[in-house]
Design an enzyme around this catalytic site. Structure first.
Site, mmCIF file in Angstrom:
data_model
loop_
_atom_site.group_PDB
_atom_site.id
_atom_site.type_symbol
_atom_site.label_atom_id
_atom_site.label_comp_id
_atom_site.label_asym_id
_atom_site.label_seq_id
_atom_site.Cartn_x
_atom_site.Cartn_y
_atom_site.Cartn_z
ATOM 1 C CB CYS A 80 -18.204 -5.718 -24.832
ATOM 2 S SG CYS A 80 -18.080 -5.957 -22.945
ATOM 3 C CB CYS A 87 -16.773 1.211 -24.185
ATOM 4 S SG CYS A 87 -15.373 -0.239 -24.675
ATOM 5 C CB CYS A 155 -0.934 -5.808 -17.534
ATOM 6 S SG CYS A 155 -2.560 -4.961 -16.808
ATOM 7 C CB CYS A 215 -3.467 -2.369 -13.240
ATOM 8 S SG CYS A 215 -3.435 -0.892 -14.547
ATOM 9 N NE ARG A 287 0.764 1.144 -15.390
ATOM 10 C CZ ARG A 287 1.894 0.309 -15.454
ATOM 11 N NH1 ARG A 287 2.843 1.021 -16.513
ATOM 12 N NH2 ARG A 287 2.517 -0.258 -14.460
#
Ligand code: SAM
Ligand code: DTB
Ligand code: SF4
Length: 341
Positions: A80, A87, A155, A215, A287
């Site tokens: 990415c 990350c 999602c 979300c 969550r």
């Protein structure tokens, strides 16, 4: 009827049961004007007072003994271009995650069927992109339609979206788009430099405008202070309507990333963050996301008590470890928790 706990007035379940006709957006607990100071005070409450308040609100909006089971699949892993300091999929770090291409449709549907057969009612697909290219978005739209046809909630999290891209996903049947604010606006620049807080808010607005449920949550344990945690929750709760789904992640420290050596998070601070999310966004799914692998059963039980009502289920999140299904099933049995259908 109201209860007073340490100068905080609560609305009891009986109060809400007596007013079922109130529109959700008119209910007194659903506030969009939470200040950072108010939330910082919540986070600093005596533990029992905080948990009592969160648990009381939780049961006015949800069955406290039901938890939704979601499964995550990384449909495009690694490489990415963004520099998110936490990350392992960022090309700015060498965390041993190779860059892969977008998966084909059939293996994605196979994974979704397996997740459904294991008890998951929600399937979330993640891609390590800054933003999707239009030809990739067509392929993801086919995945969304295929998973939806299996009867699961869908999602995706694909990075930044333009309004027309959000509309394309909506027409494929997408239920939720995940895009996190991650932390407070002030601390954000310490973690990510390749996209701004406003970029994220713009994507969230595009998702909302397309009629997709939002979300949106964040991560704690990245070196932020209590004020930053309050700032994250204040940003989330200022969204109107609130995000329907709020993932709270504890940093998974991955070797090679910028935050590899962040100080460990106290599990009780994770519980406090869950409780404050529940209080500030009482009608949202909260969550309990990354970081469960490092939590004891007792700490997870406190998270459920504090208002968490969804977990990711399965051995891996996107690239990092998650508790084994057998351990989660044993924990649910011990706690008498049912999986939400
Ligand atoms: N690339 C897309 C994006 O960031 O917009 C979607 C995938 S990204 C992996 C989804 C979220 O996972 C991030 O926003 C972050 O909150 C969370 N995350 C990523 N790495 C993490 C880690 N090491 N620990 C905890 N949460 C993490
Ligand atoms: C979210 O907030 N947490 C999930 C989901 N949204 C996509 C992702 C957690 C990823 C943890 C790091 C990894 O496994 O790569
Ligand atoms: Fe890329 Fe998402 Fe990871 Fe940031 S969090 S580096 S955007 S995959």
């Amino acid at each position: 009827m109201s209860i007073t706990a340490d100068s905080i007035t609560l609305n009891s379940p009986a109060h809400h049961a007596a007013a079922p006709a109130l529109r959700p957006d008119l209910r007194p607990d659903l506030r969009h004007d939470w200040t950072r100071d108010e939330i910082a005070s919540l986070l600093a409450l005596p533990f029992a007072t905080l948990i009592f308040r969160a648990a009381s609100l939780h049961r006015t909006y949800f069955d406290p003994n039901e938890v939704q089971i979601s499964t995550l699949l990384s449909i495009k892993t690694g490489g990415c271009p963004e520099d998110c300091g936490y990350c392992p999929q960022s090309a700015h770090f060498d965390a041993g995650v190779p860059a892969n291409k977008l998966m084909d449709l059939e293996p994605v549907l196979h994974a979704a069927r397996a997740a459904r057969d294991a008890g998951a009612s929600r399937f979330c697909m993640g891609a390590a992109w800054r933003s999707p290219k239009d030809h990739d978005l067509d392929r993801v739209a086919a995945m969304v339609a295929g998973v939806k046809a299996l009867g699961m909630e869908t999602c995706v999290t694909l990075g930044m979206l333009r309004p027309d891209q959000a509309a394309r996903l909506k027409s494929a049947g997408l239920d939720y788009y995940n895009h996190n604010l991650d932390t407070s606006p002030e601390f954000y620049g310490e973690i990510i430099t390749t996209r701004t807080y406003q970029d994220r808010l713009d994507t969230l607005a595009a998702v909302r405008d397309a009629g997709i449920s939002v979300c949106c949550g964040g991560i704690i344990g990245m070196g932020e202070d209590l004020d930053d945690r309050a700032g994250l929750l204040a940003s989330l709760a200022s969204l109107n309507p609130h995000p329907e789904s709020v993932p709270i992640n504890a940093l998974v420290r991955v070797t090679g990333t910028k935050l590899d050596h962040a100080a460990p998070l106290d599990p009780l601070d994770f519980v406090r963050m869950i409780a404050a999310a529940r209080i500030t966004m009482p009608a949202s799914m909260v969550r309990l996301s990354a970081g469960r692998e490092a939590l004891s059963d007792e700490a997870q039980a406190l998270c459920f008590l504090a208002g968490a009502n969804s977990i990711f289920y399965g051995d891996t999140l996107l690239t990092t470890a998650n508790p084994a299904i057998a351990r989660d099933n044993a924990l649910f049995d011990k706690l008498g928790i049912a999986k939400q259908a």
